[in-house]
Design a protein around this motif. Structure first.
Motif, PDB file in Angstrom:
ATOM      1  N   VAL B 131       0.851  -1.185   0.000  1.00  0.00           N
ATOM      2  CA  VAL B 131       0.000   0.000   0.000  1.00  0.00           C
ATOM      3  C   VAL B 131       0.892   1.242   0.000  1.00  0.00           C
ATOM      4  N   SER B 132       0.574   2.182  -0.903  1.00  0.00           N
ATOM      5  CA  SER B 132       1.318   3.447  -0.943  1.00  0.00           C
ATOM      6  C   SER B 132       0.624   4.480  -0.087  1.00  0.00           C
ATOM      7  N   LEU B 133       1.362   5.010   0.871  1.00  0.00           N
ATOM      8  CA  LEU B 133       0.805   6.040   1.749  1.00  0.00           C
ATOM      9  C   LEU B 133       1.465   7.363   1.422  1.00  0.00           C
ATOM     10  N   ARG B 134       0.749   8.428   1.654  1.00  0.00           N
ATOM     11  CA  ARG B 134       1.312   9.730   1.334  1.00  0.00           C
ATOM     12  C   ARG B 134       0.898  10.737   2.395  1.00  0.00           C
ATOM     13  N   SER B 135       1.764  11.684   2.618  1.00  0.00           N
ATOM     14  CA  SER B 135       1.446  12.804   3.504  1.00  0.00           C
ATOM     15  C   SER B 135       2.299  13.982   3.059  1.00  0.00           C
ATOM     16  N   SER B 136       2.141  15.105   3.718  1.00  0.00           N
ATOM     17  CA  SER B 136       2.953  16.265   3.346  1.00  0.00           C
ATOM     18  C   SER B 136       4.435  15.992   3.593  1.00  0.00           C
ATOM     19  N   GLU B 137       4.735  14.986   4.425  1.00  0.00           N
ATOM     20  CA  GLU B 137       6.122  14.611   4.719  1.00  0.00           C
ATOM     21  C   GLU B 137       6.734  13.779   3.599  1.00  0.00           C
ATOM     22  N   GLY B 138       5.887  13.187   2.763  1.00  0.00           N
ATOM     23  CA  GLY B 138       6.413  12.344   1.690  1.00  0.00           C
ATOM     24  C   GLY B 138       5.596  11.079   1.513  1.00  0.00           C
ATOM     25  N   LYS B 139       6.247  10.080   0.857  1.00  0.00           N
ATOM     26  CA  LYS B 139       5.527   8.848   0.564  1.00  0.00           C
ATOM     27  C   LYS B 139       6.212   7.684   1.242  1.00  0.00           C
ATOM     28  N   ARG B 140       5.464   6.623   1.518  1.00  0.00           N
ATOM     29  CA  ARG B 140       6.093   5.370   1.948  1.00  0.00           C
ATOM     30  C   ARG B 140       5.220   4.208   1.515  1.00  0.00           C
ATOM     31  N   GLU B 141       5.862   3.041   1.436  1.00  0.00           N
ATOM     32  CA  GLU B 141       5.129   1.837   1.070  1.00  0.00           C
ATOM     33  C   GLU B 141       5.099   0.902   2.269  1.00  0.00           C
ATOM     34  N   ILE B 142       3.984   0.229   2.412  1.00  0.00           N
ATOM     35  CA  ILE B 142       3.861  -0.696   3.545  1.00  0.00           C
ATOM     36  C   ILE B 142       3.014  -1.870   3.080  1.00  0.00           C
ATOM     37  N   SER B 143       3.301  -3.049   3.578  1.00  0.00           N
ATOM     38  CA  SER B 143       2.470  -4.182   3.174  1.00  0.00           C
ATOM     39  C   SER B 143       1.103  -4.054   3.839  1.00  0.00           C
ATOM     40  N   LEU B 144       0.105  -4.569   3.160  1.00  0.00           N
ATOM     41  CA  LEU B 144      -1.244  -4.493   3.725  1.00  0.00           C
ATOM     42  C   LEU B 144      -1.284  -5.122   5.110  1.00  0.00           C
ATOM     43  N   ASP B 145      -0.577  -6.277   5.228  1.00  0.00           N
ATOM     44  CA  ASP B 145      -0.605  -7.006   6.503  1.00  0.00           C
ATOM     45  C   ASP B 145      -0.036  -6.164   7.652  1.00  0.00           C
ATOM     46  N   ASP B 146       0.888  -5.254   7.326  1.00  0.00           N
ATOM     47  CA  ASP B 146       1.444  -4.395   8.374  1.00  0.00           C
ATOM     48  C   ASP B 146       0.621  -3.131   8.581  1.00  0.00           C
ATOM     49  N   LEU B 147      -0.101  -2.752   7.538  1.00  0.00           N
ATOM     50  CA  LEU B 147      -0.901  -1.521   7.657  1.00  0.00           C
ATOM     51  C   LEU B 147      -2.075  -1.706   8.610  1.00  0.00           C
ATOM     52  N   ILE B 148      -2.736  -2.858   8.480  1.00  0.00           N
ATOM     53  CA  ILE B 148      -3.905  -3.097   9.340  1.00  0.00           C
ATOM     54  C   ILE B 148      -3.425  -3.800  10.600  1.00  0.00           C
ATOM     55  N   VAL B 149      -3.607  -3.127  11.738  1.00  0.00           N
ATOM     56  CA  VAL B 149      -3.000  -3.654  12.966  1.00  0.00           C
ATOM     57  C   VAL B 149      -4.025  -4.227  13.943  1.00  0.00           C
ATOM     58  N   GLY B 150      -5.284  -4.040  13.655  1.00  0.00           N
ATOM     59  CA  GLY B 150      -6.308  -4.585  14.558  1.00  0.00           C
ATOM     60  C   GLY B 150      -7.673  -4.317  13.975  1.00  0.00           C
ATOM     61  N   VAL B 151      -8.709  -4.636  14.767  1.00  0.00           N
ATOM     62  CA  VAL B 151     -10.067  -4.418  14.304  1.00  0.00           C
ATOM     63  C   VAL B 151     -10.288  -2.920  14.094  1.00  0.00           C
ATOM     64  N   LYS B 152     -10.490  -2.540  12.857  1.00  0.00           N
ATOM     65  CA  LYS B 152     -10.701  -1.145  12.468  1.00  0.00           C
ATOM     66  C   LYS B 152      -9.548  -0.239  12.894  1.00  0.00           C
ATOM     67  N   GLN B 153      -8.346  -0.803  12.942  1.00  0.00           N
ATOM     68  CA  GLN B 153      -7.173  -0.003  13.320  1.00  0.00           C
ATOM     69  C   GLN B 153      -6.079  -0.165  12.277  1.00  0.00           C
TER      70      GLN B 153
END
Lengths: 751, 287
Positions: B131-153
């Motif tokens: 998953v590509s994430l973006r913010s005013s600080e820049g971009k980063r990539e993270i695996s979906l499995d690491d992005l979702i850390v809990g129920v609705k989190q």
């Protein structure tokens, strides 16, 4: 035969024609004005604060913060109820607003009127109620002996039917305990309405309901106003199925409007709708059936417990139906039935399509299949052997004097061809879009069930409907308080008036309380009752017309099939022609034959008329995953006479779909008195993909004596035996017992 | 009471708006968001509507993978070229809600909502989505499995939003299966995606609605390797029972109003076996 083939669709000339509903296209295109579309200049929005607890004592309500919000015009609680803080369909036992005790999760406590629905919702969230939370009573069986949760006690009704010889016994007995979960009417249009106050302190309520006059009677008691100060007019109804028979927001709207002096509107959201109306009674039913070795029923023993929830609603009448018809459409000389309608802290339950017969029919039909299996008799043959016939008695000792083509209904359905084998389509299999099931996982099953339903109100209730027929130079206006909830009375009025008067210029005046009660649109009764009243009013016009002409011309005419024929046979005038230039106003009240209360042994002529239906379901089951796909439901139904074929088919298709819903999908899941799925995400109604082709094998037209045109009510029977037919088909495919509806995947897969 | 709605026209603008105030909430299809607002479970004071941002609405082919913008709808995934490139994702998209919901709801919304029953989740997990994430600080990539850390989190940082998700294109058959009580328009009771990777001769199995966060049935994936013949596309049936058990064991389901844990545990295993045997026919390799 399908009914639509026999009759011309869209024509408009009297009864028997598929007259198209005037609201059909507007409803399909979204132009129909429902009660939720009401609006008025200067209107406020009402909102209800409801209890989150199924049982609690209210220590204190602090609404100062809410009242301080700009745009909030009123906050009302129990102490603001002007009259009796009680209402109820059969008898008043339910507070308009909870006073010191709440008895179910969802019980109304306080009302807000505000400039905008969001402001009203904000105000609701800032009303602070100090609850002393109590332990809820949620088990119906223990309610009988538990401490009372209401001053009137926990047993709303205990009914015994003691018929024939209790010591009799048969060659075989089969026994079973069955459960029915809490189904909901789940109408598409949620509760909504608007109250408009008048300077004289009276109020007009525009509301979607099933029975304007019953509402009015309950509202005037709570408002402490005379009848003419509370006027009701029907607003567009988005479905009912029994769920609008009880008062919901009615008194609340009137209170807020009278208090603020401004029109007030409310619309329940879907969640509140599930909390704001009664549901189908969950039931626990035990049966022991005794039969001879040739399959004839000897005796039925049964115990029925209906969970009425916190308030009585129609529990008493639902229990009577459950008990009176607890042996189904079958002849049996001996029956010992005991039923309880009890009070718990579950949500109140009341009327829903099928009204008590649904619960027992599910259990009875399972028992009939067990007898068939025990005696190795074909299930259809067993039902034919035991089918009621005209002149037979039901277990209340009442003799069936009208049409009872039970055998015709059963055999015409049994003769209907079976559907084709499964097609090779993943979406058409169990699991649907979930792509779970390959053809090798599918087993097909067939189930058959038959039902009886009483038509109209029972047990001595004075049941009437009033109709006015106004003729003005060939134009006809008909007025009743009969509520159109989708059943099709709107075309029947036209068809009946046209049939009698030969006039096509007919206006149906909106239903309101300026005319006498039409009774409820329920109990499959409006065609008979309000249809009968319209028929009589139109006929009274013709009688007056004949008298008028006789006075004018000195010639006596007779009404022969819509034309006036002179006594000597030389002159014929169509009625429509004779009405030209004349005015009439005829108001009549129509009643069905009287009924009587049940005695202490549950005996008596408590019912008016009976209708019968049979259903055959074909299902495909993926037993390993417990998934069911209903492939087809076929039906035959005893209809007396069809007045509008396309609407008859509509009632049958809708009713069967609702029955299918109870069989495999629809249940309000309860956890300690709180509904867990009060939304359409998780209260699962059948989608188009779940609804199979519905085959009408036969509509048996054997006219019912005493019914207008011989027509029986059509609306309820399709819902009753469709459920047990589907479950029987699942049993046939899986070999499982399945004693509870709805049947869930785990009930099949984990057995 | 007052809710400000800002309509972003570029990803850059979303960064700016979030940079100004990172408590602003993002609105894409609104199919979850608006229900929560209507029921007052969520009362945002400022909302950024991102569904008109062109770069988020598009997808493109990039070598062996496709990059799907976060505002691509289920409807677009369900049909057309994406359905050919990532069929399991299309099969999952078809099971989401009604046609109206699928016209509005987005893949980024499904990821960001992070519901255990999210229908995209098991497929993306089995595909090893980045998953590509973006913010005013820049971009980063993270695996979906690491992005979702809990129920609705999720592990989304302050001011960060989901720009796109990258998944490999179809190499060989994939399957998505979902159990619900109703034939359509139903929240998942259990679901499962099985992706085949012929180059590594392995399968990826993503489990849906049986764990708080995305879960691969790693032990089952590993175990079944020895029973698969990638030339004949056959599976040795003697491994199936244990394979099924391992998948069931990878689940930690709960009892709720939709089903019971015991059924979820049972059905997830059945789905795994069925998905596998749809792709690999059951025959002993020695025959």
């Amino acid at each position: 035969m399908t009914a639509t083939e026999t009759y011309k669709v869209g024509a408009r000339s009297g009864v028997g024609v598929s007259s198209q509903r005037p609201d059909a296209v507007p409803k399909a295109t979204g132009e129909f004005s429902f009660s939720s579309d009401l609006s008025s200049h200067n209107m406020l929005w009402g909102k209800t604060l409801r209890s989150p607890h199924p049982s609690a004592r209210i220590r204190n309500i602090d609404y100062s913060e809410a009242l301080a919000i700009s745009g909030v015009h009123a906050i009302l609680t129990a102490s603001d109820v002007p009259g009796k803080n009680l209402f109820g369909l059969e008898h008043p036992d339910q507070p308009v607003l909870a006073d010191d005790i709440v008895r179910y999760a969802g019980e109304p406590i306080a009302l807000v009127a505000a400039e905008h629905p969001e402001i009203a919702a904000d105000a609701i969230s800032r009303i602070h109620v100090d609850f002393e939370v109590l332990n809820p009573l949620v088990d119906a069986e223990s309610a009988v002996t538990a401490d009372p949760i209401h001053p009137e006690g926990n047993v709303i009704r205990h009914l015994v039917i003691d018929y024939g010889d209790p010591t009799s016994s048969g060659d075989v007995t089969v026994e079973g305990t069955y459960e029915v979960g809490m189904q909901d009417q789940a109408f598409m249009g949620t509760e909504s309405g608007m109250a408009v106050p008048s300077p004289d302190g009276s109020v007009d309520l525009y509301i979607s309901t099933q029975w304007l006059h019953s509402d009015q009677n309950q509202i005037i008691e709570a408002l402490n106003l005379p009848e003419d100060m509370v006027r009701l007019t029907l607003a567009g109804v988005g479905g009912a199925f029994g769920g609008r028979e009880d008062v919901s927001m009615h008194v609340h709207l009137c209170m807020l409007a009278l208090h603020t002096g401004r029109p007030v509107k409310m619309i329940y959201d879907r969640n509140e709708s599930f909390l704001g109306h009664v549901h189908r009674h969950p039931a626990k039913i035990w049966y022991r059936h005794h039969a001879n070795k040739d399959g004839l029923l000897v005796k039925v023993e049964g115990k029925i417990i209906l969970d009425g929830g916190a308030y009585a609603s129609t529990t008493s009448a639902v229990l009577a139906n459950a008990c009176c018809f607890s042996t189904g459409p079958y002849k049996v000389d001996n029956a010992q039935i005991e039923g309880w309608g009890v009070r718990t802290n579950n949500p109140p339950c009341g009327a829903m399509r099928g009204f008590g017969n649904v619960q027992t029919c599910f259990a009875i039909e399972a028992q009939m299949d067990k007898i068939a299996s025990a005696l190795d008799i074909d299930p259809v043959e067993l039902r034919l052997k035991n089918a009621l016939e005209p002149g037979d008695q039901i277990i209340t000792g009442q003799k069936i004097t009208g049409a009872a083509p039970v055998k015709e209904v059963i055999s015409s359905l049994a003769d209907h061809p079976m559907p084709e084998p499964a097609i090779n389509d993943l979406l058409a299999r169990p699991g649907g879009t979930g792509r779970t099931t390959d053809q090798k996982h599918v087993k097909r099953g067939v189930g058959f069930a038959v039902s009886i339903k009483n038509l109209m109100f029972a047990e001595g209730f004075d049941d009437s409907s009033e109709a006015l027929c106004e003729v003005n130079d060939g134009s006809v206006a008909i007025h009743t308080a009969c509520v159109e909830v989708g059943q099709g009375f709107v075309t029947l009025v036209h068809q009946i008036a046209e049939e009698v008067l030969g006039v096509s210029d007919i206006t149906v005046i909106p239903a309101d309380t300026s005319i006498g009660s039409a009774g409820s649109t329920s109990a499959s009764r409006q065609t008979w009752m309000s249809g009968g009243a319209v028929l009589k009013a139109c006929e009274a016009v013709v009688v007056n017309l004949i008298e008028q002409i006789a006075e004018e011309e000195g010639v006596k005419y007779e009404n022969l099939d819509g034309a006036l024929v002179s006594e000597d046979g030389t002159k014929t005038i169509p009625i429509a022609e004779a009405l030209r230039g004349r005015s009439f106003q005829e108001k009549v009240v129509h009643r069905h034959a009287p009924t009587f209360p049940l005695d202490e042994k549950g005996q008596g002529n408590a019912h008016v008329s009976f209708a019968f239906a049979a259903h055959r379901a074909v299902v495909d089951v993926d037993q390993e995953l417990g998934l069911v796909r209903v492939v087809e439901i076929a039906t035959s139904q005893d209809v007396g006479r069809i007045l509008n074929p396309i609407q008859a088919v509509g009632q049958i298709e809708g009713g069967i779909t609702q029955g299918l819903g109870l069989a495999v999908l629809e249940e309000l899941v309860m956890k300690n008195g709180v509904i867990q799925n009060a939304n359409f995400t998780d209260y699962l109604l059948p989608t188009a993909l779940d609804t199979p082709p519905i085959e009408i094998a036969s509509l048996i037209e054997e006219p019912e004596p005493g019914a207008p045109f011989g027509a029986k009510g059509i609306g309820e029977p399709p819902t009753i035996s469709s459920t047990p037919a589907v479950v029987a088909a699942i049993r046939d495919a899986t070999g499982l017992d399945l004693r509870r509806v709805p049947v869930r995947p785990e009930d099949i897969a984990l057995e | 009471m007052i809710m400000e709605v800002l309509i972003a026209s570029s990803a850059e603008e979303i960064c700016e708006l979030l940079g100004q105030d990172n408590s602003r909430q993002l609105l894409a299809g609104g199919t979850d968001f608006m229900v929560e607002v209507n029921y007052r479970h969520r009362s945002p004071s400022s909302v950024i509507a991102i569904d008109r941002v062109p770069e988020l609405r598009n997808w493109h082919h990039d070598g062996d993978s496709v990059v799907i913008g976060s505002c691509v709808t289920y409807r677009e995934i369900e049909r057309g070229p994406l359905a050919t490139l990532v069929p399991a994702l299309a099969q999952a998209a078809r099971t989401v809600g009604s046609p109206q919901i699928r016209n509005a709801g987005t893949i980024g919304g499904n990821i960001g909502t992070a519901s255990p029953a999210g229908d995209m989740i098991p497929v993306l997990s089995a595909l090893g989505a980045e998953v590509s994430l973006r913010s005013s600080e820049g971009k980063r990539e993270i695996s979906l499995d690491d992005l979702i850390v809990g129920v609705k989190q999720t592990s989304l940082g302050q001011g960060e939003f989901i720009e796109s998700v990258r998944v490999p294109v179809l190499e060989s058959p994939q399957e998505f299966l979902k159990v619900g009580s109703r034939s359509a328009m139903v929240i998942s009771v259990t679901s499962l995606a099985l992706i085949t990777y012929p180059k590594t001769q392995s399968v990826g199995i993503g489990l849906g609605a049986v764990n708080p966060r995305p879960t691969r049935a790693r032990q089952a994936e590993e175990f079944i390797k020895d029973f698969l013949n990638w030339e004949s596309m056959q599976v040795d049936p003697s491994g199936l029972d244990h394979f099924k058990e391992l998948v069931s064991e990878a689940s930690r389901p709960i009892d709720d109003h939709r089903s019971i844990a015991a059924y979820r545990r049972h059905s997830i295993g059945v789905l795994a076996q069925r998905a596998l045997t749809r792709i690999f026919s059951e025959r002993s390799p020695s025959v």
